[in-house]
Every structure is written in C-alpha cells, then in structure tokens.
Design an enzyme around this catalytic site. Structure first.
Site, PDB file in Angstrom:
ATOM      1  N   ARG A   1      -1.783  -5.827  -8.441  1.00 49.16           N
ATOM      2  CA  ARG A   1      -0.678  -6.744  -8.134  1.00 49.16           C
ATOM      3  C   ARG A   1      -0.493  -7.775  -9.236  1.00 49.16           C
ATOM      4  NH1 ARG A   1      -3.144  -7.992  -2.337  1.00 49.16           N
ATOM      5  NH2 ARG A   1      -4.902  -7.948  -3.756  1.00 49.16           N
TER       6      ARG A   1
ATOM      7  N   SER B   1      -2.977  -7.696   2.833  1.00 50.71           N
ATOM      8  CA  SER B   1      -3.250  -7.591   4.276  1.00 50.71           C
ATOM      9  C   SER B   1      -3.695  -8.944   4.815  1.00 50.71           C
ATOM     10  CB  SER B   1      -4.343  -6.552   4.534  1.00 50.71           C
ATOM     11  OG  SER B   1      -3.931  -5.300   4.080  1.00 50.71           O
TER      12      SER B   1
ATOM     13  N   LYS C   1     -15.396  -8.309   3.843  1.00 54.47           N
ATOM     14  CA  LYS C   1     -14.308  -8.715   4.748  1.00 54.47           C
ATOM     15  C   LYS C   1     -14.638  -8.345   6.189  1.00 54.47           C
ATOM     16  CE  LYS C   1     -10.624  -7.695   1.368  1.00 54.47           C
ATOM     17  NZ  LYS C   1      -9.568  -6.704   1.047  1.00 54.47           N
TER      18      LYS C   1
ATOM     19  N   HIS D   1       0.843  -1.207   0.000  1.00 53.19           N
ATOM     20  CA  HIS D   1       0.000   0.000   0.000  1.00 53.19           C
ATOM     21  C   HIS D   1       0.874   1.251   0.000  1.00 53.19           C
ATOM     22  CE1 HIS D   1      -3.019  -2.663   2.331  1.00 53.19           C
ATOM     23  NE2 HIS D   1      -3.570  -2.441   1.145  1.00 53.19           N
TER      24      HIS D   1
END
Ligand code: PNS
Length: 159
Positions: free
Chosen positions: A90, A127, A41, A17
C-alpha cells in the site's frame, strides 16, 4: 501450471485484498487465498468464518480457491506446489515488514514473493481500519463488499 498464494489474516477481507486477488488471478493459472494466523494480531472472526466470508466474495473468480493453514507460509507453498507468494504494497510503511518476510521466506525455501502496487483508491485501506470504523458505527460500505459489511455489523452487535 503456475500457482500463487495470496496470504493474509483477512479479518475481514476488504476491497483492497480483492483488488490484489483479482489482479493476481490474471497473472497466474491458479490463486489460493490462504487465511493464516498472524501471531501479532487478535481476530474478530474465526478462521472458519473468514474462509466462508472470503469464499462468497471470490466466487466470481473461476481460478481462485480459499484455504487456511496454521503453520509457516512456505510450508504451505511446498505442500501445495505453489511457486509464488503475492502481496499488495500500500505504501512505504508496508515495505520494511514485507521485505523482511519476503527475504526470510526466500532464504528458507526459495519461494518467491511478488509485490503488487495497491490501486491508489485502496492505499489507505486496512482490515484494522475497517474494524475500528465499524466498531463506532462508521460507514465501511465503500471498503468491503456488502456481505462482509453485514457480517461486521452482526459481529459488532454481538451476534
Ligand atoms: O494480513 P496480514 O496479517 O498482514 O498477514 C500476515 C501473514 C498471515 C501472511 C503472516 O503473518 C504469515 O505469513 N504468517 C504465517 C507464519 C509465517 O510463515 N510467518 C513468516 C515467517 S517470517
């Protein structure tokens, strides 16, 4: 003044990040790191905790601020005169989901999304992976700043 937002759940913020935030800050006059809810989430840290954790690690970037929002990202952009959403990509696995969100956001509001290629060193980093490793006492010191590593250890120890 060109303003961008780097949105995310940041639970917790990682070096991946931070790489995107730093590079976005080189392209825009001001960048807001916005902690938003991702309804798919569950989180380890509260929004207030995430804001204070992020504030510490982005303090070195003079044109970056931190905020939170509990509604649609595009409404945040409109209320804060933000012209662009900046996201890191990514790998191709990110693409479908990110493209869908970028198109919905563009259609609903005209707010542009700009994708930045994640630096190869961070392409596997997330994360969720950091939390999984930390949960089993794995070493995440190359993935998150020291203050975040400390906060993770305390939270996982139940403090
Ligand atoms: O770090 P994440 O969890 O991938 O970030 C996703 C996030 C929080 C940026 C995304 O879920 C979001 O924008 N949530 C706010 C609500 C919204 O605007 N949803 C998009 C409509 S398609």
């Amino acid at each position: 003044m060109k303003r961008a937002v780097c949105p995310g759940s940041f639970d917790p913020i990682t070096y991946g990040h931070m790489d995107i935030i730093e590079r976005a800050a080189q392209q825009f006059d001001h960048v807001v790191v916005a902690v938003l809810e991702n309804r798919t989430k569950s989180s380890l840290f509260t929004v207030a905790e995430r804001i204070s954790m992020i504030s510490v690690v982005v303090a070195k970037f003079p044109n970056v601020s931190v905020d939170s929002w509990s509604g649609l990202l595009v409404d945040y952009c409109k209320s804060n005169s933000i012209q662009a959403i900046v996201k890191g990509l990514r790998a191709v696995t990110d693409f479908d989901y990110e493209l869908q969100m970028a198109q919905v956001n563009l259609q609903g509001s005209g707010v542009e999304t700009m994708f930045m290629a994640t630096a190869p060193a961070h392409s596997f980093l997330s994360s969720s992976l950091v939390k999984e490793l930390a949960h089993y006492n794995g070493d995440v010191s190359t993935m998150v700043p020291p203050s975040i590593n400390e906060a993770l250890k305390l939270r996982i120890a139940g403090k």
